[in-house]
Design an enzyme around this catalytic site. Structure first.
Site, PDB file in Angstrom:
ATOM      1  N   GLU A   1       0.829  -1.214   0.000  1.00  0.00           N
ATOM      2  CA  GLU A   1       0.000   0.000   0.000  1.00  0.00           C
ATOM      3  C   GLU A   1       0.861   1.261   0.000  1.00  0.00           C
ATOM      4  O   GLU A   1       2.088   1.204   0.123  1.00  0.00           O
ATOM      5  CB  GLU A   1      -0.959  -0.043   1.194  1.00  0.00           C
ATOM      6  CG  GLU A   1      -1.920  -1.224   1.079  1.00  0.00           C
ATOM      7  CD  GLU A   1      -2.993  -1.251   2.175  1.00  0.00           C
ATOM      8  OE1 GLU A   1      -2.893  -0.477   3.140  1.00  0.00           O
ATOM      9  OE2 GLU A   1      -3.909  -2.070   2.031  1.00  0.00           O
TER      10      GLU A   1
ATOM     11  N   CYS B   1      -9.541  -8.929  -7.289  1.00  0.00           N
ATOM     12  CA  CYS B   1     -10.230  -7.757  -7.831  1.00  0.00           C
ATOM     13  C   CYS B   1     -10.191  -7.769  -9.363  1.00  0.00           C
ATOM     14  O   CYS B   1      -9.428  -8.527  -9.984  1.00  0.00           O
ATOM     15  CB  CYS B   1      -9.612  -6.473  -7.287  1.00  0.00           C
ATOM     16  SG  CYS B   1      -8.103  -5.977  -8.137  1.00  0.00           S
TER      17      CYS B   1
ATOM     18  N   CYS C   1      -6.733  -7.300 -11.062  1.00  0.00           N
ATOM     19  CA  CYS C   1      -5.877  -8.495 -10.990  1.00  0.00           C
ATOM     20  C   CYS C   1      -6.383  -9.565 -11.949  1.00  0.00           C
ATOM     21  O   CYS C   1      -5.583 -10.279 -12.572  1.00  0.00           O
ATOM     22  CB  CYS C   1      -5.826  -9.022  -9.560  1.00  0.00           C
ATOM     23  SG  CYS C   1      -4.918  -7.915  -8.465  1.00  0.00           S
TER      24      CYS C   1
ATOM     25  N   CYS D   1      -2.019  -4.599  -5.537  1.00  0.00           N
ATOM     26  CA  CYS D   1      -2.534  -5.845  -4.969  1.00  0.00           C
ATOM     27  C   CYS D   1      -1.464  -6.934  -4.999  1.00  0.00           C
ATOM     28  O   CYS D   1      -0.558  -6.919  -5.846  1.00  0.00           O
ATOM     29  CB  CYS D   1      -3.725  -6.346  -5.775  1.00  0.00           C
ATOM     30  SG  CYS D   1      -5.183  -5.319  -5.677  1.00  0.00           S
TER      31      CYS D   1
ATOM     32  N   GLU E   1      -1.744 -10.057  -5.929  1.00  0.00           N
ATOM     33  CA  GLU E   1      -1.743 -10.893  -7.138  1.00  0.00           C
ATOM     34  C   GLU E   1      -0.860 -10.292  -8.212  1.00  0.00           C
ATOM     35  O   GLU E   1      -0.098 -10.980  -8.887  1.00  0.00           O
ATOM     36  CB  GLU E   1      -3.175 -11.043  -7.678  1.00  0.00           C
ATOM     37  CG  GLU E   1      -4.115 -11.822  -6.777  1.00  0.00           C
ATOM     38  CD  GLU E   1      -4.822 -10.962  -5.741  1.00  0.00           C
ATOM     39  OE1 GLU E   1      -4.274  -9.905  -5.340  1.00  0.00           O
ATOM     40  OE2 GLU E   1      -5.921 -11.342  -5.326  1.00  0.00           O
TER      41      GLU E   1
HETATM   42  N1  THU Z   1      -6.071  -6.433  -2.381  1.00  0.00           N
HETATM   43  C1  THU Z   1      -5.281  -7.379  -2.948  1.00  0.00           C
HETATM   44  O1  THU Z   1      -4.105  -7.504  -2.627  1.00  0.00           O
HETATM   45  N2  THU Z   1      -5.850  -8.183  -3.885  1.00  0.00           N
HETATM   46  C2  THU Z   1      -7.125  -8.080  -4.326  1.00  0.00           C
HETATM   47  O2  THU Z   1      -7.510  -8.781  -5.268  1.00  0.00           O
HETATM   48  C3  THU Z   1      -8.042  -7.151  -3.699  1.00  0.00           C
HETATM   49  C4  THU Z   1      -7.475  -6.240  -2.688  1.00  0.00           C
HETATM   50  C5  THU Z   1      -5.471  -5.516  -1.397  1.00  0.00           C
HETATM   51  C6  THU Z   1      -5.367  -4.090  -1.870  1.00  0.00           C
HETATM   52  C7  THU Z   1      -5.336  -3.352  -0.559  1.00  0.00           C
HETATM   53  O3  THU Z   1      -3.988  -3.327  -0.096  1.00  0.00           O
HETATM   54  C8  THU Z   1      -6.149  -4.214   0.379  1.00  0.00           C
HETATM   55  O4  THU Z   1      -6.246  -5.488  -0.242  1.00  0.00           O
HETATM   56  C9  THU Z   1      -7.553  -3.676   0.646  1.00  0.00           C
HETATM   57  O5  THU Z   1      -8.246  -3.438  -0.529  1.00  0.00           O
END
Ligand code: THU
Length: 169
Positions: free
Chosen positions: A70, A118, A121, A79, A81
């Protein structure tokens, strides 16, 4: 075909997600999920406190980890993935990705169900599948022992945008 449309759009649809208890899965998949759990410790998620760990199993046997990263400027984060898929593209270019394990957790220990990747990804996963011409089997796990299994990105993204739409005629 329903009576409300002029024609049906012919897209292969395979929307089945299977559920397994962790201990019933093949040993190498359990190990891949364990690697994804290990990757949780590398997540940098001070804003959401939602930790995502990923492990990719490549055709040459190598395992590539990933975790969400983040940023105070929220959209600049990435993310888990995509960190893993892009790392694989750099570290092992051209080597097909066979499977991907995704594990989610919270720092306060809240129970979580397995979480679906998401849309962004999924879009990157779609490109990986099209490029290597084979599906990536996906395993999803939350804080319990239940694991979801899907045979490829088309399960989650049955209609996807790929290069065929922008190829010159
Ligand atoms: N996040 C992922 O790492 N992968 C996903 O497919 C959805 C969300 C992360 C992004 C962010 O750091 C946290 O989850 C909250 O959205």
């Amino acid at each position: 075909m329903d009576g409300q449309s002029d024609f049906s759009v012919n897209i292969q649809r395979n929307c089945v997600v299977r559920g397994f208890h962790l201990e019933t899965l093949d040993r190498y998949i359990q190990e891949l999920i364990h690697e994804a759990e290990q990757a949780l410790s590398t997540a940098y998620a001070p804003y959401s406190r939602f930790f995502v760990g990923v492990a990719l199993l490549l055709e040459n046997g190598k395992v590539i980890p990933g975790s969400n990263q983040e940023n105070a400027a929220y959209p600049s984060g990435l993310c888990a993935e995509r960190t893993a898929l892009f790392a694989a593209g750099v570290q092992e270019p051209g080597v097909p990705v066979m499977a991907m394990a995704i594990v989610v957790a919270r720092s306060d220990g809240t129970e979580l169900s397995p979480a679906f990747p998401c849309g962004s990804c999924l879009q990157v996963l779609l490109e990986v599948e099209r490029r290597q011409k084979s599906p990536v089997r996906v395993y999803l796990k939350g804080t319990g022992q239940q694991v979801y299994e899907a045979d490829g990105v088309s399960v989650f993204l049955p209609f996807g945008f790929d290069s065929s739409f922008i190829t010159e005629p």
